[in-house]
Write a protein that holds these residues in place. Structure first.
Motif, PDB file in Angstrom:
ATOM      1  N   ASP A   1       0.835  -1.210   0.000  1.00 19.00           N
ATOM      2  CA  ASP A   1       0.000   0.000   0.000  1.00 19.00           C
ATOM      3  C   ASP A   1       0.866   1.255   0.000  1.00 19.00           C
ATOM      4  N   GLU A   2       1.975   1.208   0.751  1.00 16.25           N
ATOM      5  CA  GLU A   2       2.858   2.376   0.862  1.00 16.25           C
ATOM      6  C   GLU A   2       3.436   2.734  -0.512  1.00 16.25           C
ATOM      7  N   GLU A   3       3.927   1.695  -1.217  1.00 12.91           N
ATOM      8  CA  GLU A   3       4.518   1.934  -2.551  1.00 12.91           C
ATOM      9  C   GLU A   3       3.458   2.467  -3.511  1.00 12.91           C
ATOM     10  N   TYR A   4       2.291   1.839  -3.455  1.00 15.30           N
ATOM     11  CA  TYR A   4       1.187   2.208  -4.353  1.00 15.30           C
ATOM     12  C   TYR A   4       0.813   3.683  -4.157  1.00 15.30           C
ATOM     13  N   ILE A   5       0.662   4.105  -2.885  1.00 12.75           N
ATOM     14  CA  ILE A   5       0.279   5.484  -2.586  1.00 12.75           C
ATOM     15  C   ILE A   5       1.415   6.451  -2.970  1.00 12.75           C
ATOM     16  N   LYS A   6       2.654   6.035  -2.719  1.00 13.92           N
ATOM     17  CA  LYS A   6       3.808   6.876  -3.067  1.00 13.92           C
ATOM     18  C   LYS A   6       3.843   7.114  -4.586  1.00 13.92           C
ATOM     19  N   ASP A   7       3.658   6.035  -5.367  1.00 12.20           N
ATOM     20  CA  ASP A   7       3.656   6.159  -6.831  1.00 12.20           C
ATOM     21  C   ASP A   7       2.492   7.034  -7.303  1.00 12.20           C
ATOM     22  N   LEU A   8       1.348   6.844  -6.664  1.00 12.03           N
ATOM     23  CA  LEU A   8       0.156   7.620  -7.023  1.00 12.03           C
ATOM     24  C   LEU A   8       0.428   9.112  -6.785  1.00 12.03           C
ATOM     25  N   LYS A   9       1.002   9.418  -5.619  1.00 12.48           N
ATOM     26  CA  LYS A   9       1.273  10.828  -5.283  1.00 12.48           C
ATOM     27  C   LYS A   9       2.258  11.449  -6.279  1.00 12.48           C
ATOM     28  N   SER A  10       3.276  10.684  -6.671  1.00 11.95           N
ATOM     29  CA  SER A  10       4.261  11.292  -7.582  1.00 11.95           C
ATOM     30  C   SER A  10       3.637  11.483  -8.970  1.00 11.95           C
ATOM     31  N   GLU A  11       2.755  10.569  -9.364  1.00  9.75           N
ATOM     32  CA  GLU A  11       2.057  10.733 -10.663  1.00  9.75           C
ATOM     33  C   GLU A  11       1.170  11.989 -10.624  1.00  9.75           C
ATOM     34  N   LEU A  12       0.472  12.189  -9.490  1.00  8.27           N
ATOM     35  CA  LEU A  12      -0.415  13.348  -9.359  1.00  8.27           C
ATOM     36  C   LEU A  12       0.387  14.650  -9.355  1.00  8.27           C
ATOM     37  N   THR A  13       1.551  14.620  -8.729  1.00  4.76           N
ATOM     38  CA  THR A  13       2.402  15.811  -8.689  1.00  4.76           C
ATOM     39  C   THR A  13       2.832  16.197 -10.108  1.00  4.76           C
ATOM     40  N   THR A  14       3.260  15.207 -10.892  1.00  2.00           N
ATOM     41  CA  THR A  14       3.672  15.462 -12.281  1.00  2.00           C
ATOM     42  C   THR A  14       2.510  16.081 -13.067  1.00  2.00           C
ATOM     43  N   PHE A  15       1.324  15.499 -12.889  1.00  2.97           N
ATOM     44  CA  PHE A  15       0.123  15.959 -13.595  1.00  2.97           C
ATOM     45  C   PHE A  15      -0.152  17.430 -13.259  1.00  2.97           C
ATOM     46  N   LYS A  16      -0.102  17.737 -11.947  1.00  8.21           N
ATOM     47  CA  LYS A  16      -0.385  19.116 -11.480  1.00  8.21           C
ATOM     48  C   LYS A  16       0.712  20.086 -11.930  1.00  8.21           C
ATOM     49  N   ASP A  17       1.975  19.628 -11.856  1.00 13.22           N
ATOM     50  CA  ASP A  17       3.090  20.491 -12.258  1.00 13.22           C
ATOM     51  C   ASP A  17       2.981  20.896 -13.725  1.00 13.22           C
ATOM     52  N   ASN A  18       2.392  20.025 -14.518  1.00 11.79           N
ATOM     53  CA  ASN A  18       2.216  20.328 -15.948  1.00 11.79           C
ATOM     54  C   ASN A  18       0.962  21.143 -16.220  1.00 11.79           C
ATOM     55  N   ASP A  19       0.208  21.428 -15.132  1.00  9.39           N
ATOM     56  CA  ASP A  19      -1.045  22.189 -15.294  1.00  9.39           C
ATOM     57  C   ASP A  19      -2.076  21.451 -16.140  1.00  9.39           C
TER      58      ASP A  19
END
Length: 197
Positions: A107-125
């Motif tokens: 679960d920890e890895e899954y959530i960590k990967d999810l958060k980094s994917e969301l950050t990339t998405f947001k950073d790109n607007d």
């Protein structure tokens, strides 16, 4: 004469009871309406997803499962969520996953990967404008290793700085033998040469 009076009395009692019952139902439905009205104001897209009870109300077809998946993805990517909400929504989404997919990461890895994917998405607007799945007739079903399996597509229209782009994912779902529920077994971005068309 007595009979008539008795009858009238009986009728009045019945009428009073009926009015009481009607009044009570009226009160209840108004109270429900008021409650619903208050809730309407505070139910956020996140809360709505977290209130889904997949143990009682699991989506019935591969298409409906992918539709739910897309809905979760849209909320995760478009709403301003804090860490706790990302975690709660992410773990709720995992309830649609096949055990094999779930066990591929902690679960920890899954959530960590999810958060980094969301950050990339947001950073790109980026933001997801709309989304849809293959039509029911385009869902391929076949047998694999003794399981019923379905393959279909999910499509996102994403708004970017330079306009809109279309992102497509192919989903493989596997029917869980103990429950008969279709679970997400795997998904991957579609490359240009294997588009759903």
């Amino acid at each position: 004469h007595m009979k008539n009076v008795k009858g009238a009395k009986g009728l009045i009692i019945v009428l009073v009871l009926v009015l009481m019952v009607v009044g009570y139902f009226y009160y209840l439905s108004n109270r429900d309406y008021a409650d619903r009205h208050e809730e309407d104001v505070v139910i956020t897209p996140v809360k709505e997803l977290l209130l889904k009870d997949f143990s009682k109300n699991y989506p019935p077809t591969p298409k409906e499962v992918v539709k739910q998946y897309l809905e979760f993805t849209k909320v995760l990517h478009n709403e301003e969520l804090n860490d706790e909400e990302v975690e709660a929504v992410g773990l709720k989404l995992e309830e649609l996953f096949d055990d094999e997919l779930k066990n591929a990461k902690s679960d920890e890895e899954y959530i960590k990967d999810l958060k980094s994917e969301l950050t990339t998405f947001k950073d790109n607007d980026y933001s997801i404008v709309n989304m849809y799945t293959s039509s029911s007739t385009d869902v391929e079903e076949f047998n694999m290793d003794g399981y019923e399996v379905a393959r279909l597509y999910g499509t996102f229209n994403v708004r970017t700085k330079d306009g809109t782009k279309i992102l497509q994912e192919v989903f493989i779902l596997r029917k869980e033998q103990s429950t008969g529920h279709w679970k997400v077994y795997g998904f991957a971005p579609v490359t240009d040469d294997e588009s759903a068309e």
